[in-house]
Design a protein around this motif. Structure first.
Motif, PDB file in Angstrom:
ATOM      1  N   TRP A 220       0.778  -1.228   0.000  1.00 49.95           N
ATOM      2  CA  TRP A 220       0.000   0.000   0.000  1.00 49.95           C
ATOM      3  C   TRP A 220       0.823   1.299   0.000  1.00 49.95           C
ATOM      4  O   TRP A 220       0.339   2.319   0.502  1.00 49.95           O
ATOM      5  N   PRO A 221       1.997   1.384  -0.555  1.00 51.33           N
ATOM      6  CA  PRO A 221       2.762   2.630  -0.422  1.00 51.33           C
ATOM      7  C   PRO A 221       2.216   3.799  -1.236  1.00 51.33           C
ATOM      8  O   PRO A 221       2.537   4.953  -0.964  1.00 51.33           O
ATOM      9  N   TRP A 222       1.408   3.496  -2.273  1.00 49.26           N
ATOM     10  CA  TRP A 222       0.962   4.544  -3.189  1.00 49.26           C
ATOM     11  C   TRP A 222      -0.440   5.064  -2.860  1.00 49.26           C
ATOM     12  O   TRP A 222      -1.020   5.803  -3.663  1.00 49.26           O
ATOM     13  N   GLY A 223      -1.005   4.705  -1.717  1.00 52.87           N
ATOM     14  CA  GLY A 223      -2.366   5.118  -1.387  1.00 52.87           C
ATOM     15  C   GLY A 223      -2.571   6.625  -1.525  1.00 52.87           C
ATOM     16  O   GLY A 223      -1.736   7.427  -1.087  1.00 52.87           O
ATOM     17  N   ALA A 224      -3.684   7.013  -2.142  1.00 49.98           N
ATOM     18  CA  ALA A 224      -4.007   8.422  -2.366  1.00 49.98           C
ATOM     19  C   ALA A 224      -5.514   8.562  -2.462  1.00 49.98           C
ATOM     20  O   ALA A 224      -6.228   7.575  -2.706  1.00 49.98           O
ATOM     21  N   THR A 225      -6.019   9.774  -2.288  1.00 51.42           N
ATOM     22  CA  THR A 225      -7.451   9.982  -2.478  1.00 51.42           C
ATOM     23  C   THR A 225      -7.746  10.073  -3.972  1.00 51.42           C
ATOM     24  O   THR A 225      -6.996  10.674  -4.738  1.00 51.42           O
ATOM     25  N   ALA A 226      -8.857   9.464  -4.365  1.00 53.25           N
ATOM     26  CA  ALA A 226      -9.182   9.332  -5.782  1.00 53.25           C
ATOM     27  C   ALA A 226     -10.677   9.081  -5.915  1.00 53.25           C
ATOM     28  O   ALA A 226     -11.371   8.826  -4.919  1.00 53.25           O
ATOM     29  N   PRO A 227     -11.196   9.119  -7.139  1.00 52.27           N
ATOM     30  CA  PRO A 227     -12.593   8.732  -7.351  1.00 52.27           C
ATOM     31  C   PRO A 227     -12.818   7.278  -6.945  1.00 52.27           C
ATOM     32  O   PRO A 227     -11.900   6.450  -6.985  1.00 52.27           O
ATOM     33  N   VAL A 228     -14.031   6.961  -6.593  1.00 54.72           N
ATOM     34  CA  VAL A 228     -14.351   5.627  -6.107  1.00 54.72           C
ATOM     35  C   VAL A 228     -14.071   4.559  -7.160  1.00 54.72           C
ATOM     36  O   VAL A 228     -13.827   3.391  -6.821  1.00 54.72           O
ATOM     37  N   TRP A 229     -14.056   4.942  -8.440  1.00 52.09           N
ATOM     38  CA  TRP A 229     -13.842   3.980  -9.524  1.00 52.09           C
ATOM     39  C   TRP A 229     -12.372   3.767  -9.882  1.00 52.09           C
ATOM     40  O   TRP A 229     -12.044   2.924 -10.709  1.00 52.09           O
ATOM     41  N   PHE A 230     -11.467   4.518  -9.271  1.00 47.89           N
ATOM     42  CA  PHE A 230     -10.097   4.566  -9.771  1.00 47.89           C
ATOM     43  C   PHE A 230      -9.413   3.201  -9.743  1.00 47.89           C
ATOM     44  O   PHE A 230      -8.795   2.776 -10.727  1.00 47.89           O
ATOM     45  N   ASP A 231      -9.502   2.492  -8.619  1.00 45.00           N
ATOM     46  CA  ASP A 231      -8.831   1.188  -8.537  1.00 45.00           C
ATOM     47  C   ASP A 231      -9.449   0.173  -9.498  1.00 45.00           C
ATOM     48  O   ASP A 231      -8.758  -0.730  -9.985  1.00 45.00           O
ATOM     49  N   ARG A 232     -10.735   0.281  -9.776  1.00 50.13           N
ATOM     50  CA  ARG A 232     -11.348  -0.609 -10.762  1.00 50.13           C
ATOM     51  C   ARG A 232     -10.741  -0.395 -12.143  1.00 50.13           C
ATOM     52  O   ARG A 232     -10.511  -1.358 -12.887  1.00 50.13           O
ATOM     53  N   VAL A 233     -10.488   0.853 -12.488  1.00 45.87           N
ATOM     54  CA  VAL A 233      -9.864   1.126 -13.782  1.00 45.87           C
ATOM     55  C   VAL A 233      -8.450   0.533 -13.823  1.00 45.87           C
ATOM     56  O   VAL A 233      -8.035  -0.029 -14.846  1.00 45.87           O
ATOM     57  N   LEU A 234      -7.718   0.626 -12.720  1.00 46.48           N
ATOM     58  CA  LEU A 234      -6.385   0.027 -12.687  1.00 46.48           C
ATOM     59  C   LEU A 234      -6.446  -1.493 -12.789  1.00 46.48           C
ATOM     60  O   LEU A 234      -5.572  -2.116 -13.405  1.00 46.48           O
ATOM     61  N   LEU A 235      -7.468  -2.098 -12.199  1.00 44.39           N
ATOM     62  CA  LEU A 235      -7.651  -3.539 -12.362  1.00 44.39           C
ATOM     63  C   LEU A 235      -7.900  -3.872 -13.834  1.00 44.39           C
ATOM     64  O   LEU A 235      -7.302  -4.811 -14.375  1.00 44.39           O
ATOM     65  N   ALA A 236      -8.766  -3.108 -14.479  1.00 40.77           N
ATOM     66  CA  ALA A 236      -9.024  -3.335 -15.905  1.00 40.77           C
ATOM     67  C   ALA A 236      -7.756  -3.150 -16.716  1.00 40.77           C
ATOM     68  O   ALA A 236      -7.509  -3.894 -17.682  1.00 40.77           O
ATOM     69  N   LEU A 237      -6.928  -2.185 -16.343  1.00 44.09           N
ATOM     70  CA  LEU A 237      -5.651  -1.969 -17.043  1.00 44.09           C
ATOM     71  C   LEU A 237      -4.758  -3.195 -16.901  1.00 44.09           C
ATOM     72  O   LEU A 237      -4.165  -3.661 -17.882  1.00 44.09           O
ATOM     73  N   ASN A 238      -4.652  -3.732 -15.687  1.00 50.60           N
ATOM     74  CA  ASN A 238      -3.792  -4.887 -15.473  1.00 50.60           C
ATOM     75  C   ASN A 238      -4.290  -6.105 -16.240  1.00 50.60           C
ATOM     76  O   ASN A 238      -3.487  -6.882 -16.786  1.00 50.60           O
ATOM     77  N   ILE A 239      -5.600  -6.266 -16.303  1.00 47.80           N
ATOM     78  CA  ILE A 239      -6.163  -7.384 -17.068  1.00 47.80           C
ATOM     79  C   ILE A 239      -5.902  -7.180 -18.556  1.00 47.80           C
ATOM     80  O   ILE A 239      -5.585  -8.137 -19.283  1.00 47.80           O
ATOM     81  N   THR A 240      -6.010  -5.950 -19.041  1.00 50.67           N
ATOM     82  CA  THR A 240      -5.719  -5.660 -20.442  1.00 50.67           C
ATOM     83  C   THR A 240      -4.271  -5.990 -20.778  1.00 50.67           C
ATOM     84  O   THR A 240      -3.973  -6.550 -21.835  1.00 50.67           O
ATOM     85  N   VAL A 241      -3.368  -5.674 -19.874  1.00 47.86           N
ATOM     86  CA  VAL A 241      -1.947  -5.922 -20.101  1.00 47.86           C
ATOM     87  C   VAL A 241      -1.627  -7.413 -20.056  1.00 47.86           C
ATOM     88  O   VAL A 241      -0.897  -7.932 -20.914  1.00 47.86           O
TER      89      VAL A 241
END
Length: 305
Positions: A220-241
């Motif tokens: 968890w070193p990169w924790g930051a405030t963000a929109p509620v959807w932000f981590d979902r988009v990163l999950l989709a990015l990782n799956i795309t990659v």
């Protein structure tokens, strides 16, 4: 695929005094330590076992190995300690920072990384875990930077590539730099809302699947405030990659925002991959370049339409 891995030290490389303090936190003498692969810290990542059967996960790093890794270890300690006990994240057993060694001792989660290419059951478990986190971490339980503070420089990657294009820049990207620059700017603007504590580094190697199928989010070193959807988009990015079906993740989200955030990260990865690798992290630039290349088919399809 380029593996995500640094050059790690192990339990036996720690000074005796540091090991003794860790054993005091765990409550017994460590008789077995198994170093874990993956990640980009040159510090320890050891599953340890004491003589009386206690288990823990030990992370320790010194600025002598990598100054930035020590800074991130301090951030991770602070953020992880503030997470509510019921969220799908590891519990903190203890920590210390003697000015040289930064040490975080966590519960040893019984689990393995999600399979890549991603499989549907583990995608669904990840979506569930992220939903639980978002529910528990809105509003953020501690003060952290806004994600846009972290991303502003990186999301200008396509601008820097346009100013100094590398000879091997993908031909489609080279011919669509204005569109990529604009998309990254829109992705940054869309991320400039929300008070959820987001993990901000959602990848398969930062997750563990328990034997019962539930998923735990680690590192968890990169924790930051963000929109509620932000981590979902990163999950989709990782799956795309890595391969898999990102549509299972982005259902209900604004598809254009997803594409714009992808564009921002692709520019960041491609631009920063041109730098020399930092100390102790020999493969990080190749890993970043690989991620940028794997995002281009999505961007060609979505921006082209």
């Amino acid at each position: 695929m380029v593996p995500a891995a640094g050059t790690r030290i192990g339990w036996a490389d720690l000074p005796i005094g540091v090991r003794e303090q860790i054993e005091g936190i765990i409550g017994g003498r460590v008789v077995e330590a198994v170093s874990q692969a993956g990640g980009f810290s040159p510090g320890t990542a050891d599953r340890v076992l004491t003589g009386d059967g206690r288990r823990a996960f030990v992370k320790a790093v010194t600025p002598a190995l990598n100054e930035r890794s020590a800074e991130l270890a301090r951030q991770e300690t602070r953020i992880t300690a503030a997470l509510p006990g019921h969220v799908p994240a590891p519990r903190v057993l203890g920590s210390f920072d003697d000015g040289d060694w930064v040490v975080l001792v966590l519960e040893d989660v019984d689990g393995t990384h999600p399979r890549t290419p991603w499989v549907e059951t583990e995608i669904d478990a990840a979506v569930t875990a992220l939903a639980q986190l978002a529910d528990a971490l809105t509003p953020a339980p501690l003060a952290v930077p806004a994600v846009t503070e972290v991303l502003t420089e990186g999301f200008a990657g396509w601008q820097r590539l346009a100013a100094d294009p590398p000879a091997d820049l993908d031909p489609w990207a080279a011919g669509h730099l204005p569109e990529l620059i604009a998309a990254a700017e829109l992705g940054l603007a869309a991320s400039d809302t929300g008070d959820t504590l987001a993990h901000c580094d959602i990848r398969a190697d930062n997750m563990l699947v328990r034997p019962d199928g539930r998923l735990v989010i680690v590192d968890w070193p990169w924790g930051a405030t963000a929109p509620v959807w932000f981590d979902r988009v990163l999950l989709a990015l990782n799956i795309t990659v890595h391969g898999g079906d990102p549509e299972r993740v982005i259902a209900g989200l604004d598809r254009r925002i997803v594409t714009d955030v992808f564009a921002g990260f692709a520019g960041f990865f491609r631009d920063i991959s041109r730098l020399p690798p930092p100390p102790g992290l020999p493969s990080v630039r190749a890993f970043q370049r690989w991620q940028a290349d794997e995002l281009l088919p999505w961007l060609r399809r979505e921006l082209g339409s």
